[in-house]
Design a protein around this motif. Structure first.
Motif, PDB file in Angstrom:
ATOM      1  N   THR A   1      -5.219  -3.876  30.682  1.00 12.17           N
ATOM      2  CA  THR A   1      -4.748  -3.231  31.899  1.00 12.17           C
ATOM      3  C   THR A   1      -3.226  -3.331  31.973  1.00 12.17           C
ATOM      4  OG1 THR A   1      -6.788  -3.882  32.989  1.00 12.17           O
ATOM      5  CG2 THR A   1      -4.981  -3.187  34.405  1.00 12.17           C
ATOM      6  N   GLY A   2      -2.590  -2.175  32.161  1.00 12.43           N
ATOM      7  CA  GLY A   2      -1.137  -2.140  32.284  1.00 12.43           C
ATOM      8  C   GLY A   2      -0.404  -1.991  30.965  1.00 12.43           C
ATOM      9  N   THR A   3      -1.115  -1.869  29.843  1.00 14.95           N
ATOM     10  CA  THR A   3      -0.448  -1.707  28.546  1.00 14.95           C
ATOM     11  C   THR A   3      -0.882  -0.393  27.906  1.00 14.95           C
ATOM     12  OG1 THR A   3      -2.199  -2.816  27.292  1.00 14.95           O
ATOM     13  CG2 THR A   3      -0.412  -4.199  28.132  1.00 14.95           C
ATOM     14  N   ILE A   4      -0.055   0.093  27.010  1.00 15.57           N
ATOM     15  CA  ILE A   4      -0.350   1.313  26.272  1.00 15.57           C
ATOM     16  C   ILE A   4      -0.327   0.971  24.791  1.00 15.57           C
ATOM     17  CG2 ILE A   4       0.450   3.628  25.728  1.00 15.57           C
ATOM     18  CD1 ILE A   4       1.709   3.743  28.478  1.00 15.57           C
ATOM     19  N   THR A   5      -1.358   1.392  24.077  1.00 18.96           N
ATOM     20  CA  THR A   5      -1.408   1.159  22.638  1.00 18.96           C
ATOM     21  C   THR A   5      -1.639   2.485  21.922  1.00 18.96           C
ATOM     22  OG1 THR A   5      -3.791   0.770  22.719  1.00 18.96           O
ATOM     23  CG2 THR A   5      -2.374  -1.160  22.883  1.00 18.96           C
ATOM     24  N   SER A   6      -1.266   2.552  20.670  1.00 19.29           N
ATOM     25  CA  SER A   6      -1.501   3.775  19.900  1.00 19.29           C
ATOM     26  C   SER A   6      -2.850   3.684  19.201  1.00 19.29           C
ATOM     27  CB  SER A   6      -0.382   3.967  18.878  1.00 19.29           C
ATOM     28  OG  SER A   6      -0.390   2.910  17.952  1.00 19.29           O
ATOM     29  N   TYR A   7      -3.361   4.826  18.783  1.00 13.22           N
ATOM     30  CA  TYR A   7      -4.597   4.865  18.011  1.00 13.22           C
ATOM     31  C   TYR A   7      -4.281   4.462  16.582  1.00 13.22           C
ATOM     32  CZ  TYR A   7      -6.710   7.534  21.824  1.00 13.22           C
ATOM     33  OH  TYR A   7      -7.193   7.937  23.030  1.00 13.22           O
ATOM     34  N   GLU A   8      -5.041   3.551  16.057  1.00 10.10           N
ATOM     35  CA  GLU A   8      -4.849   3.101  14.688  1.00 10.10           C
ATOM     36  C   GLU A   8      -6.148   3.295  13.929  1.00 10.10           C
ATOM     37  OE1 GLU A   8      -3.672  -0.957  15.033  1.00 10.10           O
ATOM     38  OE2 GLU A   8      -1.645  -0.446  15.664  1.00 10.10           O
ATOM     39  N   PHE A   9      -6.043   3.753  12.704  1.00 13.01           N
ATOM     40  CA  PHE A   9      -7.202   3.974  11.841  1.00 13.01           C
ATOM     41  C   PHE A   9      -7.018   3.136  10.589  1.00 13.01           C
ATOM     42  CE2 PHE A   9      -9.112   6.694   8.396  1.00 13.01           C
ATOM     43  CZ  PHE A   9     -10.433   6.399   8.695  1.00 13.01           C
ATOM     44  N   GLU A  10      -7.763   2.050  10.499  1.00 17.15           N
ATOM     45  CA  GLU A  10      -7.705   1.196   9.315  1.00 17.15           C
ATOM     46  C   GLU A  10      -8.792   1.632   8.349  1.00 17.15           C
ATOM     47  OE1 GLU A  10      -7.412  -2.968   9.975  1.00 17.15           O
ATOM     48  OE2 GLU A  10      -6.019  -2.721  11.642  1.00 17.15           O
ATOM     49  N   PHE A  11      -8.437   1.711   7.081  1.00 21.00           N
ATOM     50  CA  PHE A  11      -9.358   2.251   6.098  1.00 21.00           C
ATOM     51  C   PHE A  11      -9.206   1.551   4.755  1.00 21.00           C
ATOM     52  CE2 PHE A  11      -5.444   4.689   6.023  1.00 21.00           C
ATOM     53  CZ  PHE A  11      -5.132   4.738   4.677  1.00 21.00           C
ATOM     54  N   SER A  12     -10.179   1.773   3.891  1.00 25.88           N
ATOM     55  CA  SER A  12     -10.155   1.297   2.510  1.00 25.88           C
ATOM     56  C   SER A  12     -10.128   2.514   1.588  1.00 25.88           C
ATOM     57  CB  SER A  12     -11.393   0.459   2.207  1.00 25.88           C
ATOM     58  OG  SER A  12     -11.474  -0.644   3.086  1.00 25.88           O
ATOM     59  N   VAL A  13      -9.677   2.294   0.364  1.00 29.36           N
ATOM     60  CA  VAL A  13      -9.609   3.371  -0.632  1.00 29.36           C
ATOM     61  C   VAL A  13     -10.293   2.884  -1.904  1.00 29.36           C
ATOM     62  CG1 VAL A  13      -8.077   4.865  -1.967  1.00 29.36           C
ATOM     63  CG2 VAL A  13      -7.413   4.163   0.333  1.00 29.36           C
ATOM     64  N   ASP A  14     -11.192   3.704  -2.447  1.00 33.09           N
ATOM     65  CA  ASP A  14     -11.883   3.380  -3.701  1.00 33.09           C
ATOM     66  C   ASP A  14     -11.086   3.783  -4.936  1.00 33.09           C
ATOM     67  OD1 ASP A  14     -14.190   2.079  -3.048  1.00 33.09           O
ATOM     68  OD2 ASP A  14     -15.442   3.872  -2.998  1.00 33.09           O
ATOM     69  N   ASP A  15     -10.470   4.932  -4.891  1.00 27.28           N
ATOM     70  CA  ASP A  15      -9.835   5.550  -6.050  1.00 27.28           C
ATOM     71  C   ASP A  15      -8.384   5.086  -6.208  1.00 27.28           C
ATOM     72  OD1 ASP A  15      -9.057   7.171  -8.116  1.00 27.28           O
ATOM     73  OD2 ASP A  15      -9.478   9.061  -7.088  1.00 27.28           O
ATOM     74  N   PRO A  16      -8.017   4.489  -7.351  1.00 34.64           N
ATOM     75  CA  PRO A  16      -6.629   4.048  -7.562  1.00 34.64           C
ATOM     76  C   PRO A  16      -5.615   5.196  -7.522  1.00 34.64           C
ATOM     77  CG  PRO A  16      -8.069   3.105  -9.233  1.00 34.64           C
ATOM     78  CD  PRO A  16      -8.884   4.083  -8.457  1.00 34.64           C
ATOM     79  N   GLU A  17      -6.008   6.399  -7.921  1.00 31.28           N
ATOM     80  CA  GLU A  17      -5.087   7.544  -7.895  1.00 31.28           C
ATOM     81  C   GLU A  17      -4.732   7.934  -6.451  1.00 31.28           C
ATOM     82  OE1 GLU A  17      -3.530   8.984 -10.495  1.00 31.28           O
ATOM     83  OE2 GLU A  17      -4.456   7.383 -11.674  1.00 31.28           O
ATOM     84  N   ILE A  18      -5.717   7.913  -5.578  1.00 34.12           N
ATOM     85  CA  ILE A  18      -5.458   8.212  -4.160  1.00 34.12           C
ATOM     86  C   ILE A  18      -4.556   7.134  -3.580  1.00 34.12           C
ATOM     87  CG2 ILE A  18      -6.512   8.419  -1.880  1.00 34.12           C
ATOM     88  CD1 ILE A  18      -8.934   9.663  -3.249  1.00 34.12           C
ATOM     89  N   PHE A  19      -4.815   5.871  -3.938  1.00 31.13           N
ATOM     90  CA  PHE A  19      -3.976   4.781  -3.444  1.00 31.13           C
ATOM     91  C   PHE A  19      -2.529   4.945  -3.899  1.00 31.13           C
ATOM     92  CE2 PHE A  19      -2.003   0.629  -4.183  1.00 31.13           C
ATOM     93  CZ  PHE A  19      -1.916   0.194  -2.868  1.00 31.13           C
ATOM     94  N   LYS A  20      -2.310   5.318  -5.140  1.00 23.77           N
ATOM     95  CA  LYS A  20      -0.939   5.530  -5.648  1.00 23.77           C
ATOM     96  C   LYS A  20      -0.229   6.608  -4.842  1.00 23.77           C
ATOM     97  CE  LYS A  20      -0.285   2.723  -9.065  1.00 23.77           C
ATOM     98  NZ  LYS A  20       0.659   1.641  -8.912  1.00 23.77           N
ATOM     99  N   GLN A  21      -0.936   7.683  -4.514  1.00 29.13           N
ATOM    100  CA  GLN A  21      -0.339   8.756  -3.716  1.00 29.13           C
ATOM    101  C   GLN A  21       0.031   8.251  -2.320  1.00 29.13           C
ATOM    102  OE1 GLN A  21      -2.854  12.198  -3.298  1.00 29.13           O
ATOM    103  NE2 GLN A  21      -1.234  13.430  -2.404  1.00 29.13           N
ATOM    104  N   LEU A  22      -0.825   7.444  -1.731  1.00 26.20           N
ATOM    105  CA  LEU A  22      -0.529   6.885  -0.406  1.00 26.20           C
ATOM    106  C   LEU A  22       0.625   5.890  -0.480  1.00 26.20           C
ATOM    107  CD1 LEU A  22      -4.162   6.236   0.863  1.00 26.20           C
ATOM    108  CD2 LEU A  22      -2.636   8.071   1.592  1.00 26.20           C
ATOM    109  N   GLU A  23       0.591   5.030  -1.483  1.00 27.58           N
ATOM    110  CA  GLU A  23       1.592   3.975  -1.627  1.00 27.58           C
ATOM    111  C   GLU A  23       3.002   4.540  -1.809  1.00 27.58           C
ATOM    112  OE1 GLU A  23       1.666  -0.117  -4.133  1.00 27.58           O
ATOM    113  OE2 GLU A  23       1.391   1.716  -5.302  1.00 27.58           O
ATOM    114  N   THR A  24       3.133   5.603  -2.562  1.00 28.39           N
ATOM    115  CA  THR A  24       4.458   6.161  -2.837  1.00 28.39           C
ATOM    116  C   THR A  24       4.961   7.061  -1.712  1.00 28.39           C
ATOM    117  OG1 THR A  24       3.445   7.978  -4.079  1.00 28.39           O
ATOM    118  CG2 THR A  24       4.185   6.054  -5.340  1.00 28.39           C
ATOM    119  N   ASN A  25       4.129   7.384  -0.737  1.00 29.08           N
ATOM    120  CA  ASN A  25       4.531   8.270   0.357  1.00 29.08           C
ATOM    121  C   ASN A  25       4.328   7.637   1.732  1.00 29.08           C
ATOM    122  OD1 ASN A  25       5.205  10.830  -1.115  1.00 29.08           O
ATOM    123  ND2 ASN A  25       3.144  10.460  -1.879  1.00 29.08           N
TER     124      ASN A  25
END
Length: 121
Positions: A64-88
């Protein structure tokens, strides 16, 4: 007596198998989440998994009285997708994910597993 024991054991084994499949391998939901990539990292004690957090636009309910942002925590299986996320990190992503009913240690720390980058800006 032995026949009843074997039938009971078979039924229990089938029930346990169905439960494990439903809890850890059944895809409960799929979708796309959009937002700014806050972080992407590889972590874990025994199983090194790829984890990330997406910050979505808008405000969520906090205490009550605070504002928070929406956060989406996730896991990644594919190392190639992770590399794309990590570098950007810090860019806006549209990520396709699958939601499971439970997390497996070698698949990641969350029930949400990103399997595709739909768009990146």
């Amino acid at each position: 007596m032995k026949k009843t024991l074997w039938i009971s054991l078979g039924v229990v084994l089938i029930l346990v198998s169905v439960f494990v499949w439903y809890k850890y391998f059944f895809v409960f939901g799929e979708g796309v989440k959009s937002g700014y990539l806050n972080y992407a990292m590889k972590k874990g004690y025994v199983f090194k998994t790829y984890e990330g957090k997406l910050i979505q636009e808008g405000f969520g309910k906090g205490k009550t009285g605070t504002i928070t942002s929406y956060e989406f925590e996730f896991s990644v299986d594919d190392p190639e997708i992770f590399k794309q996320l990590e570098t950007n990190s810090g860019k806006t992503f549209d990520l396709h994910y699958k939601e499971y009913n439970g997390a497996l240690p070698w698949r990641g720390n969350t029930k949400f597993v990103v399997d595709k980058v739909v768009n990146m800006k």
